[in-house]
Design a protein around this motif. Structure first.
Motif, short mmCIF file in Angstrom:
data_model
loop_
_atom_site.label_atom_id
_atom_site.label_comp_id
_atom_site.label_asym_id
_atom_site.label_seq_id
_atom_site.Cartn_x
_atom_site.Cartn_y
_atom_site.Cartn_z
N PRO A 192 0.96 -1.20 -0.49
CA PRO A 192 0.59 -0.33 -0.07
C PRO A 192 0.83 1.19 0.38
O PRO A 192 1.92 1.34 0.77
N THR A 193 0.48 2.19 -0.43
CA THR A 193 1.26 3.48 -1.19
C THR A 193 1.32 4.01 1.02
O THR A 193 2.61 4.86 0.44
N SER A 194 0.39 3.84 1.79
CA SER A 194 1.32 4.59 3.07
C SER A 194 2.17 4.15 3.33
O SER A 194 2.86 4.41 4.94
N CYS A 195 2.63 2.13 3.20
CA CYS A 195 4.55 1.96 3.94
C CYS A 195 5.07 2.20 2.95
O CYS A 195 5.73 1.36 2.41
N ILE A 196 5.47 3.53 3.80
CA ILE A 196 6.61 3.98 2.98
C ILE A 196 7.84 3.61 3.17
O ILE A 196 8.48 3.10 2.17
N GLN A 197 8.55 3.28 4.33
CA GLN A 197 9.15 3.12 4.98
C GLN A 197 10.07 1.18 4.41
O GLN A 197 10.73 0.86 3.35
#
Length: 445
Positions: A192-197
Motif C-alpha cells: 500500500p502507498t501508506s507503507c513508505i518505509q
C-alpha cells in the motif's frame, strides 16, 4: 509440477539397469519420500486447523517442519544431489499453508520461510532458479498483510507480523539485494502507498558489485556516471496489467504515432475500474511508457539526432495525466514514477528527469506541492533511502531553475518549514539556510 516430474523420472528409470540405475532410483526414491512427507505434513496442519479453529496450536507443527529442515539439509549422499527439489517440496508445502489459507500458522510460517536452513539455500540454488520460488512465498505474505496495512488496522498480532516482515527484508537487503531489486515492481504493486518505509527497502536495493556515488557530492554530474547508461535487470512482468486491461496495443500505437488523440483523452478514465484506481495498472503504464521512451531516445541518439525528453509522445502522456487526473490519481501516478528512482541506471536517470520536468512545467502550484509531497514523505521516514530519490530531491531544491523555495507551500506553516529545513540540511549540509531566503532563491531563478 515438481512431485509429478520426480515420480515420472523415477518410474522411467525403474528398468533392469546396473548400479548407476540403482543409484538414480535411490536418489529419486528418497526425494519422493521427502516430498510425500512434506505433502502429508502440510495436509495435517490444514486439517488440524480446520478441526480446531478456536484452539489451534501451531508450535508442534512448527517443530516438525524445523526438524525436517535440519534433517533434509544435513550432508547426505542421496538427498544432497536433489537438494533443490527437496527445497521446492518445502516451498510447495509453505505455499499451501500461506497465511491467507491458515492464518493461525502465520507466525510459524514466517519463521519457517526465513529459516537459515531454507531461505539462503533457496536463493543460492544454481542459476537463481530458487528466486521465483522465494518471490512467490513473499507475495503470499504481502497478499495477507495488504488489507490490514491498507486500512491501517494493526492489531498487536498484525503489528508483530509486520515487524517480523521488516526484519526478514532487512536480511534480504543485506545478503541478497539483487533479489529485492530485480522483483521490486511486483512487490510495489502489493505494498500500500501508506507503507513508505517498507517500499523504500525494496527501492534501496542495488547490486553488490556496484559502488554507489555519494549523492551529496557537490556538482555531481549524474548523466556522466558510467552506470547511468545501463538498463536495470527486472524479473517482474511489468506489462501484465496492461495486457489484462487491454491497454498495451493502444498505448504502443499512440507512443509510436501520437494517434489517435482520443486514446490520450480517455486514458485518465481507463485507469479506473468500478470507481477505484487500479494501482498495478498505473504502475505498469508508467514503466512501459518509460522503457519505450528510453528505447526511442537511444535510437535517436545513435542516429545522431538530439533527443530531449520534452515534446515527445511519452512526455505528452505524462503531462496529460498529471494535468487531468484528480488528486488521488495524480498521487498514484507520481508514486509510480518515484518507484523507479533507485540505484544509478537508465530508468533512474529518465524518471528523475521526468519528475523534475513535471514539476517545472506544472500548470498549478498544487501539482508542484503534490510532487514535493511524494518525494518528501519518502525522505522523512527511517533509512534506507533510495539513491535516485536523494539525487532528485537535491536537484529540485538546489537548482534555481525550479525556484523551489519561492513557492508558498514551503513556508505555509512553521511545522512545514521545520520539516523542509531538516531535510534540506541533511541533503545539502548545515551551511544551507535557503528556507529563510525565498526571495533570494526566486531572484536567482
Amino acid at each position: 509440477p515438481a512431485p509429478a516430474a520426480a515420480s515420472s523420472s523415477s518410474s522411467s528409470g525403474g528398468g533392469g539397469g546396473g548400479g548407476a540405475d540403482d543409484d538414480q532410483e535411490d536418489d529419486a526414491g528418497g526425494d519422493n519420500a521427502a516430498k510425500a512427507e512434506e505433502k502429508n505434513n502440510g495436509g495435517l496442519v490444514a486439517a488440524q486447523k480446520k478441526k480446531k479453529k478456536a484452539s489451534f496450536e501451531q508450535r508442534p507443527f512448527f517443530r516438525i517442519f524445523v526438524d525436517l529442515l535440519h534433517d533434509l539439509n544435513s550432508p547426505d549422499p542421496v538427498l544432497d544431489s536433489s537438494n533443490p527439489r527437496v527445497l521446492a517440496a518445502f516451498a510447495t508445502a509453505f505455499h499451501a499453508l500461506q497465511p491467507s489459507v491458515v492464518p493461525g500458522f502465520a507466525f510459524s510460517w514466517l519463521e519457517l520461510v526465513s529459516h537459515r536452513m531454507f531461505l539462503p539455500n533457496v536463493l543460492l540454488v544454481k542459476n537463481q532458479k530458487g528466486w521465483v520460488v522465494m518471490h512467490r512465498l513473499l507475495v503470499d505474505l504481502f497478499v495477507f498483510l495488504e488489507p490490514y496495512l491498507r486500512r491501517v488496522e494493526l492489531t498487536d498480532a498484525i503489528r508483530t507480523l509486520y515487524k517480523g516482515t521488516l526484519r526478514v527484508l532487512l536480511v534480504l537487503l543485506h545478503d541478497f539485494p539483487e533479489f529485492l531489486s530485480d522483483f521490486h515492481h511486483s512487490f510495489c504493486d502489493l505494498i500500500p502507498t501508506s507503507c513508505i518505509q517498507l517500499r523504500n527497502l525494496f527501492l534501496s536495493a542495488f547490486p553488490r558489485s556496484m559502488r554507489l556515488p555519494d549523492p551529496f557530492t557537490p556538482n555531481l554530474k549524474v548523466d556522466l556516471l558510467p552506470e547511468i547508461s545501463q538498463p536495470p535487470r527486472v524479473l517482474s512482468n511489468c506489462v501484465a496489467a496492461l495486457d489484462v486491461f487491454g491497454l498495451r496495443e493502444r498505448l504502443d500505437e499512440y507512443l509510436r504515432t501520437r494517434h489517435p488523440i482520443s486514446f490520450l483523452l480517455d486514458l485518465p478514465r481507463e485507469l479506473k475500474r468500478d470507481g477505484a484506481y487500479e494501482i498495478p495498472l498505473v504502475n505498469a503504464l508508467v514503466v512501459h511508457i518509460g522503457t519505450t521512451a528510453i528505447a526511442q531516445l537511444h535510437s535517436k541518439t545513435t542516429s545522431g539526432a538530439s533527443a530531449p525528453i520534452a515534446h515527445s509522445a511519452p512526455m505528452d502522456v505524462f503531462q496529460h495525466l498529471t494535468n487531468n487526473l484528480d488528486s488521488e490519481g495524480r498521487y498514484f501516478l507520481l508514486n509510480a514514477i518515484a518507484n523507479q528512482l533507485r540505484f544509478p541506471n537508465q530508468h533512474t536517470h529518465y524518471y528523475s528527469c521526468v519528475i523534475l520536468f513535471v514539476f517545472a512545467e506544472a500548470t498549478s502550484d498544487y501539482i508542484k506541492e503534490q510532487v514535493t509531497r511524494v518525494l518528501l514523505e519518502r525522505l522523512i521516514v527511517h533509512r534506507p533511502h533510495p539513491w535516485g530519490l536523494l539525487i532528485t530531491f537535491i536537484e529540485l531544491i538546489k537548482n534555481p531553475r525550479y525556484s523551489f523555495w519561492s513557492h508558498d507551500f514551503t513556508h505555509c506553516a512553521s511545522e512545514i518549514e521545520r520539516v523542509f529545513e531538516s531535510v534540506a540540511r541533511s541533503c545539502m549540509g548545515p551551511g544551507h539556510h535557503m528556507l529563510n531566503q525565498p526571495e533570494s532563491a526566486a531572484s536567482a531563478a
